[in-house]
Design a protein around this motif. Structure first.
Motif, PDB file in Angstrom:
ATOM      1  N   VAL A 195       0.860  -1.187   0.000  1.00  0.00           N
ATOM      2  CA  VAL A 195       0.000   0.000   0.000  1.00  0.00           C
ATOM      3  C   VAL A 195       0.894   1.235   0.000  1.00  0.00           C
ATOM      4  O   VAL A 195       1.906   1.278   0.710  1.00  0.00           O
ATOM      5  N   PHE A 196       0.504   2.231  -0.790  1.00  0.00           N
ATOM      6  CA  PHE A 196       1.277   3.472  -0.847  1.00  0.00           C
ATOM      7  C   PHE A 196       0.332   4.649  -0.650  1.00  0.00           C
ATOM      8  O   PHE A 196      -0.550   4.897  -1.478  1.00  0.00           O
ATOM      9  N   LEU A 197       0.501   5.370   0.458  1.00  0.00           N
ATOM     10  CA  LEU A 197      -0.302   6.548   0.747  1.00  0.00           C
ATOM     11  C   LEU A 197       0.240   7.712  -0.083  1.00  0.00           C
ATOM     12  O   LEU A 197       1.392   8.123   0.084  1.00  0.00           O
ATOM     13  N   THR A 198      -0.627   8.247  -0.961  1.00  0.00           N
ATOM     14  CA  THR A 198      -0.187   9.177  -1.996  1.00  0.00           C
ATOM     15  C   THR A 198      -0.910  10.517  -1.879  1.00  0.00           C
ATOM     16  O   THR A 198      -2.150  10.547  -1.909  1.00  0.00           O
ATOM     17  N   PRO A 199      -0.195  11.637  -1.752  1.00  0.00           N
ATOM     18  CA  PRO A 199      -0.870  12.933  -1.814  1.00  0.00           C
ATOM     19  C   PRO A 199      -1.673  13.044  -3.114  1.00  0.00           C
ATOM     20  O   PRO A 199      -1.176  12.640  -4.172  1.00  0.00           O
TER      21      PRO A 199
END
Length: 332
Positions: free
Chosen positions: A286-290
Motif C-alpha cells: 500500500v502506498f499513501l499518496t498525496p
C-alpha cells in the motif's frame, strides 16, 4: 580504433543533468543505527508505548549528481529513474551548502509539524498564545500577551498558520470577532486588522503555539541521512501508532509520502514516480499518496502496489481503518 575512442569519450562526457532513482526506505515504527547503538525512531513513555505488527515506511529518492552521457541514456530508458536538468535540483543561484541547509530545515520542520498534527489526533489541541503586541497595530489595546485566541468569527483556530489564514481571508479594515481565553475566562473582542502589505490583513501580534505531550513522544533521526519535507505524513502516522492501542497497520507493510502542516494537511512532493518503486522493492503493498501526486504515481506504479489517495492526516487514518476492516479506501 579512432572511432571507438571518440565514441567512448563522447559517452564518458558528463551532461548537465542529474538522475533520480529509488532511495532507501525507513520504517518509522522501527529502529535506526546510531553511534550510541540501535535506537527506536519514535519513542513514547512506557505507560503509553505500543507495538504493531506491520510497517509504516517513509520513502526517499536517491540523487545521482554526476551523470555521464552513457549513464544518462541508460537512466532515460529505464522505468525506475528520471533524468532532469541539473538546475532543477541544484539551482545556480544557490551553493550546495545552502541547498543542504534548506533540506535540513525542511526535514526538521516536517518532524515538528508531524508531532503537532499527531498529538492533535491523540486529543491534545494546539493553543495559539499571544506573546507580543506590535505598537500601533490593530491588536494594540485589544489583545494582551497571554491571550489564547480560540476562534475568529466563531470558527475555531487550530494553529498559528490557521489563524493567519482566517485573518487574511477578509480585506484589511473588516471588523472581526475574536474569541479569546484571558485569565481563564472566555471573552469576545472586536478588532479591525490592518494592512500588512499587498492588501493582506494582519493583527500585529507575535504568537506561540503550545500543546501538551503527556505521552512524551519523540522522533529520533540520528543516523538517518535524509532531508526535505516529504516524511511528514509517515512520521505523524508513526507517532499515532506508537501511542494508540489500535495497530494502524493491520499487519500490512505500508509506505507513503507527503509533506504535512500543523493542521494535518498533506501536500505533494517530488520524485513520487521513483518512490513507488522504492516502496515496492521494500515489500510494501500500500502506498499513501498525496492527491496531487496521484497522476505521476499511477504512471509508474509497479504491480502489487495499491495507491491510496490522501489529502489530510484524517484521510490517511480513515484509509488505514478501511484496509483493516477489509474495505477499499479511496484510490488514486
Amino acid at each position: 580504433m579512432f572511432v571507438a575512442v571518440l565514441t567512448w569519450q563522447s559517452l564518458s562526457v558528463r551532461v548537465p543533468y542529474v538522475a533520480l532513482g529509488p532511495g532507501p526506505t525507513v520504517d518509522t515504527l522501527g529502529s535506526v543505527q546510531t553511534d550510541e547503538g540501535e535506537q527506536p525512531i519514535i519513542t513514547a513513555s512506557e505507560q503509553y508505548r505500543t507495538q504493531s505488527a506491520g510497517k509504516l515506511q517513509l520513502v526517499t529518492v536517491r540523487v545521482y549528481s554526476e551523470v555521464e552521457l552513457a549513464r544518462a541514456i541508460f537512466y532515460w530508458l529505464s522505468d525506475e529513474y528520471a533524468v532532469v536538468p541539473r538546475e532543477l535540483i541544484y539551482p545556480e543561484d544557490q551553493t550546495e551548502e545552502q541547498i543542504a541547509q534548506k533540506q535540513t530545515e525542511q526535514w526538521t520542520q516536517s518532524q515538528s509539524s508531524a508531532e503537532t498534527a499527531a498529538l492533535r489526533v491523540l486529543g491534545q489541541p494546539v493553543r495559539v498564545v499571544v506573546t507580543q503586541i506590535t505598537p500601533g497595530s490593530a491588536a494594540e489595546g485589544v489583545l494582551k500577551p497571554g491571550d489564547v485566541i480560540v476562534a475568529v468569527d466563531g470558527k475555531p483556530v487550530t494553529s498559528a498558520q490557521n489563524l493567519a489564514a482566517q485573518i487574511a481571508a477578509k480585506a484589511p479594515g473588516a471588523e472581526r470577532e475574536l474569541t479569546v481565553t484571558r485569565d481563564g475566562k472566555e471573552e469576545k473582542l472586536k478588532v479591525k486588522p490592518g494592512d500588512g502589505g499587498q492588501g493582506n490583513a494582519f493583527l500585529g501580534v507575535s504568537l506561540e503555539q503550545k500543546q501538551d505531550n503527556p505521552y512524551d513522544v519523540r522522533i529520533n533521526t540520528k543516523g538517518l541521512d535524509i532531508g526535505g519535507p516529504s516524511a511528514g505524513l509517515m512520521f505523524a502516522l508513526g507517532i499515532i501508532d506508537r501511542v494508540d492501542a489500535t495497530d494502524l497497520t493491520g499487519g500490512l507493510n505500508i509506505a507513503g509520502t507527503g509533506e504535512i502542516d500543523d493542521d494535518g494537511n498533506v501536500g505533494p512532493i517530488g520524485g513520487v514516480a521513483e518512490k513507488v518503486i522504492a516502496a515496492r522493492d521494500n515489500g510494501a503493498t500500500v502506498f499513501l499518496t498525496p492527491s496531487s501526486n496521484c497522476p505521476a504515481a499511477k504512471s509508474n506504479v509497479p504491480d502489487g502496489l495499491t495507491l491510496v489517495k490522501v489529502n489530510t492526516l484524517d484521510d490517511a487514518l480513515n484509509a488505514l481503518k478501511a484496509l483493516r476492516e477489509g474495505r477499499t479506501p479511496e484510490l488514486c
